[in-house]
Design an enzyme around this catalytic site. Structure first.
Site, PDB file in Angstrom:
ATOM      1  N   CYS A 113      96.305  69.543 112.258  1.00 27.89           N
ATOM      2  CA  CYS A 113      96.468  68.993 110.900  1.00 27.89           C
ATOM      3  C   CYS A 113      97.563  67.938 110.814  1.00 27.89           C
ATOM      4  CB  CYS A 113      96.728  70.106 109.897  1.00 27.89           C
ATOM      5  SG  CYS A 113      95.331  71.232 109.752  1.00 27.89           S
ATOM      6  N   HIS A 249      99.551  66.406 103.488  1.00 26.08           N
ATOM      7  CA  HIS A 249      98.386  67.077 104.053  1.00 26.08           C
ATOM      8  C   HIS A 249      97.812  67.998 102.994  1.00 26.08           C
ATOM      9  CE1 HIS A 249      95.697  69.295 106.502  1.00 26.08           C
ATOM     10  NE2 HIS A 249      96.447  70.375 106.576  1.00 26.08           N
ATOM     11  N   ASN A 279      90.477  71.115 103.035  1.00 26.32           N
ATOM     12  CA  ASN A 279      91.386  70.785 104.134  1.00 26.32           C
ATOM     13  C   ASN A 279      90.587  70.096 105.246  1.00 26.32           C
ATOM     14  OD1 ASN A 279      93.091  70.752 106.359  1.00 26.32           O
ATOM     15  ND2 ASN A 279      93.839  72.834 106.063  1.00 26.32           N
TER      16      ASN A 279
HETATM   17  O1  UT7 Z   1      96.022  73.043 107.578  1.00 29.27           O
HETATM   18  C1  UT7 Z   1      96.841  73.902 108.310  1.00 29.27           C
HETATM   19  C2  UT7 Z   1      97.690  74.624 107.440  1.00 29.27           C
HETATM   20  N1  UT7 Z   1      96.956  75.695 106.787  1.00 29.27           N
HETATM   21  C3  UT7 Z   1      97.412  76.150 105.676  1.00 29.27           C
HETATM   22  O2  UT7 Z   1      98.364  75.612 105.181  1.00 29.27           O
HETATM   23  C4  UT7 Z   1      96.800  77.380 105.052  1.00 29.27           C
HETATM   24  C5  UT7 Z   1      97.891  78.201 104.468  1.00 29.27           C
HETATM   25  N2  UT7 Z   1      97.449  79.403 103.829  1.00 29.27           N
HETATM   26  C6  UT7 Z   1      96.795  79.444 102.650  1.00 29.27           C
HETATM   27  O3  UT7 Z   1      96.474  78.417 102.103  1.00 29.27           O
HETATM   28  C7  UT7 Z   1      96.557  80.784 102.006  1.00 29.27           C
HETATM   29  O4  UT7 Z   1      97.261  81.783 102.711  1.00 29.27           O
HETATM   30  C8  UT7 Z   1      95.057  81.172 101.955  1.00 29.27           C
HETATM   31  C9  UT7 Z   1      94.347  80.291 100.947  1.00 29.27           C
HETATM   32  C10 UT7 Z   1      94.438  81.003 103.328  1.00 29.27           C
HETATM   33  C11 UT7 Z   1      94.884  82.623 101.495  1.00 29.27           C
HETATM   34  O5  UT7 Z   1      95.559  82.877 100.283  1.00 29.27           O
HETATM   35  P1  UT7 Z   1      96.450  84.186 100.109  1.00 29.27           P
HETATM   36  O6  UT7 Z   1      96.908  84.186  98.725  1.00 29.27           O
HETATM   37  O7  UT7 Z   1      97.480  84.146 101.207  1.00 29.27           O
HETATM   38  O8  UT7 Z   1      95.410  85.350 100.310  1.00 29.27           O
HETATM   39  P2  UT7 Z   1      95.278  86.477 101.448  1.00 29.27           P
HETATM   40  O9  UT7 Z   1      94.843  85.886 102.740  1.00 29.27           O
HETATM   41  O10 UT7 Z   1      96.515  87.295 101.470  1.00 29.27           O
HETATM   42  O11 UT7 Z   1      94.109  87.358 100.863  1.00 29.27           O
HETATM   43  C12 UT7 Z   1      94.200  87.997  99.575  1.00 29.27           C
HETATM   44  C13 UT7 Z   1      92.920  88.715  99.277  1.00 29.27           C
HETATM   45  C14 UT7 Z   1      92.469  89.639 100.398  1.00 29.27           C
HETATM   46  O12 UT7 Z   1      91.909  90.805  99.813  1.00 29.27           O
HETATM   47  P3  UT7 Z   1      92.775  92.169  99.697  1.00 29.27           P
HETATM   48  O13 UT7 Z   1      93.142  92.511 101.110  1.00 29.27           O
HETATM   49  O14 UT7 Z   1      93.965  91.810  98.851  1.00 29.27           O
HETATM   50  O15 UT7 Z   1      91.822  93.107  99.051  1.00 29.27           O
HETATM   51  C15 UT7 Z   1      91.355  88.878 101.079  1.00 29.27           C
HETATM   52  O16 UT7 Z   1      90.399  89.721 101.686  1.00 29.27           O
HETATM   53  O17 UT7 Z   1      91.848  87.779  99.085  1.00 29.27           O
HETATM   54  C16 UT7 Z   1      90.729  88.157  99.908  1.00 29.27           C
HETATM   55  N3  UT7 Z   1      90.024  86.933 100.311  1.00 29.27           N
HETATM   56  C17 UT7 Z   1      89.000  86.406  99.616  1.00 29.27           C
HETATM   57  N4  UT7 Z   1      88.396  86.778  98.484  1.00 29.27           N
HETATM   58  C18 UT7 Z   1      87.407  85.999  98.019  1.00 29.27           C
HETATM   59  C19 UT7 Z   1      90.271  86.135 101.391  1.00 29.27           C
HETATM   60  N5  UT7 Z   1      89.434  85.095 101.408  1.00 29.27           N
HETATM   61  C20 UT7 Z   1      88.632  85.235 100.310  1.00 29.27           C
HETATM   62  C21 UT7 Z   1      87.581  84.465  99.785  1.00 29.27           C
HETATM   63  N6  UT7 Z   1      87.002  84.887  98.652  1.00 29.27           N
HETATM   64  N7  UT7 Z   1      87.166  83.320 100.365  1.00 29.27           N
END
Ligand code: UT7
Length: 322
Positions: A113, A249, A279
């Site tokens: 990225c 980014h 992204n």
């Molecule tokens: O380009 C390189 C750099 N990359 C980044 O900068 C990405 C950085 N990270 C992020 O943007 C965020 O961490 C994410 C968008 C990837 C995820 O957001 P989050 O608030 O950290 O969510 P999480 O991964 O902790 O997941 C929260 C919940 C989980 O459910 P439980 O365990 O709380 O029941 C996941 O299973 O959201 C659930 N979940 C989804 N639900 C619906 C994860 N993906 C999805 C989805 N739809 N697509």
């Protein structure tokens, strides 16, 4: 003094645009979750005839037209990508052939990225050294090909596309003139397991799929991005108050907000395209830059900060005057 001056930008997106609602028909997710957690509403997905090299060539043609530069006058192509058309040769050489450039220097840069920031620093150094005169610096990706479409935590986040800029070496004694004022890059290879592809020619012999521990990447991103922007500004002898635009980014709208807040920058100065493109890895900064140049937000004589962070980890910033 030689400076690398930005003289044109261009972009290319695949024909197919996919909304969150459309994605929710194939993946266990919702439009609400994606918008609330990431700010993403659409992404573009490449068809079989659209590749990293073809998108890069289309973006390059648009950038050359904007700069008023003929392809034949380009003597350097630096292409940032983590999704090359082939393991080798480089996609940059494919772009060279697609543009009909008989001879130049062409190579790929791999920093995921933050690849575009790496490519900008490399090209800037080669131009300022007087080795080259006119560079195409490109970020192009087809991440849809390396996504695990069964993993909702990653597959909803990424899209395909390309952005390109033309950098030209200009001799000038005017310190207040246009050009790249500073670049700053970092890498910390200890974080390989937080964002990686589980394949490769030298390990599994397969291409592999993207794996990410999103929450931990998020935490590192805000800290690293705010710090490297401050380093870039300091190298350029500027303060955050003098910045006209930040072109970050585009990984997550919440990262953009948190980073701007940390630097005390108002959100109106941050170019946001994550809602439209998702992204696109190395393509995201030049795609956002092209958007803000073409819609008239970024004007001549302004201070623009580019920044990115990605797998590795790698991260960086560039400060330029348009
Ligand atoms: O380009 C390189 C750099 N990359 C980044 O900068 C990405 C950085 N990270 C992020 O943007 C965020 O961490 C994410 C968008 C990837 C995820 O957001 P989050 O608030 O950290 O969510 P999480 O991964 O902790 O997941 C929260 C919940 C989980 O459910 P439980 O365990 O709380 O029941 C996941 O299973 O959201 C659930 N979940 C989804 N639900 C619906 C994860 N993906 C999805 C989805 N739809 N697509």
């Amino acid at each position: 003094m030689i400076r690398s001056v930005l003289t044109g930008t261009g972009a290319a997106l695949p024909a197919r645009r996919v909304s969150n609602a459309e994605l929710a028909q194939q993946v266990d997710t919702t439009d609400e979750w994606i918008v609330e957690r990431t700010g993403i509403r659409f992404r573009y997905i490449a068809g079989p005839d659209e590749t990293t090299a073809t998108l890069a060539a289309d973006a390059s043609k648009a950038a050359l037209a904007a700069a008023g530069v003929l392809a034949a006058d380009v003597d350097l192509i630096v292409l940032a990508t983590a999704t090359p058309d082939q393991t080798f040769p480089s996609s940059a050489t494919k772009v060279q052939a697609l543009l009909g450039i008989a001879d130049c220097v062409a190579f790929d840069v791999a920093a995921v990225c933050s690849g575009f920031l790496y490519a900008v620093q490399v090209a800037d150094a080669m131009l300022r050294a007087g080795v080259h005169r006119r560079a195409l610096v490109i970020g192009s990706e087809t991440f849809s090909r390396i996504l695990d479409w069964e993993d909702r935590a990653t597959c909803v986040l990424f899209g395909d596309g390309a952005g390109a800029i033309v950098l030209e070496a200009r001799e000038s004694a005017d310190a207040a003139g246009p050009g790249i004022l500073a670049t700053k890059l970092h890498a910390d290879g200890r974080h390989n397991d937080l964002l990686y592809v589980d394949g490769g020619p030298s390990t599994t012999g397969t291409v592999g799929k993207l794996r990410m521990k999103g929450r931990e990447v998020f935490r590192h991103a805000v800290v690293n991005l705010a710090a490297v922007m401050e380093e870039g500004l300091q190298l350029a002898g500027l303060t955050a108050a003098e910045v006209d635009w930040v072109v970050p980014h585009q990984a997550n709208a919440r990262i953009l907000d948190a980073t701007a807040r940390k630097l005390g920058l108002p959100p109106e100065k941050v170019v946001v395209t994550v809602d439209q493109h998702a992204n696109t890895s190395a393509a995201s900064v030049p795609l956002a830059l092209d958007t803000a140049m073409r819609d008239g937000r970024i004007n001549a004589g302004q201070i623009v900060v580019l920044e990115a962070m990605g797998g590795g980890f790698t991260w960086g910033a560039a400060v330029l005057r348009t």
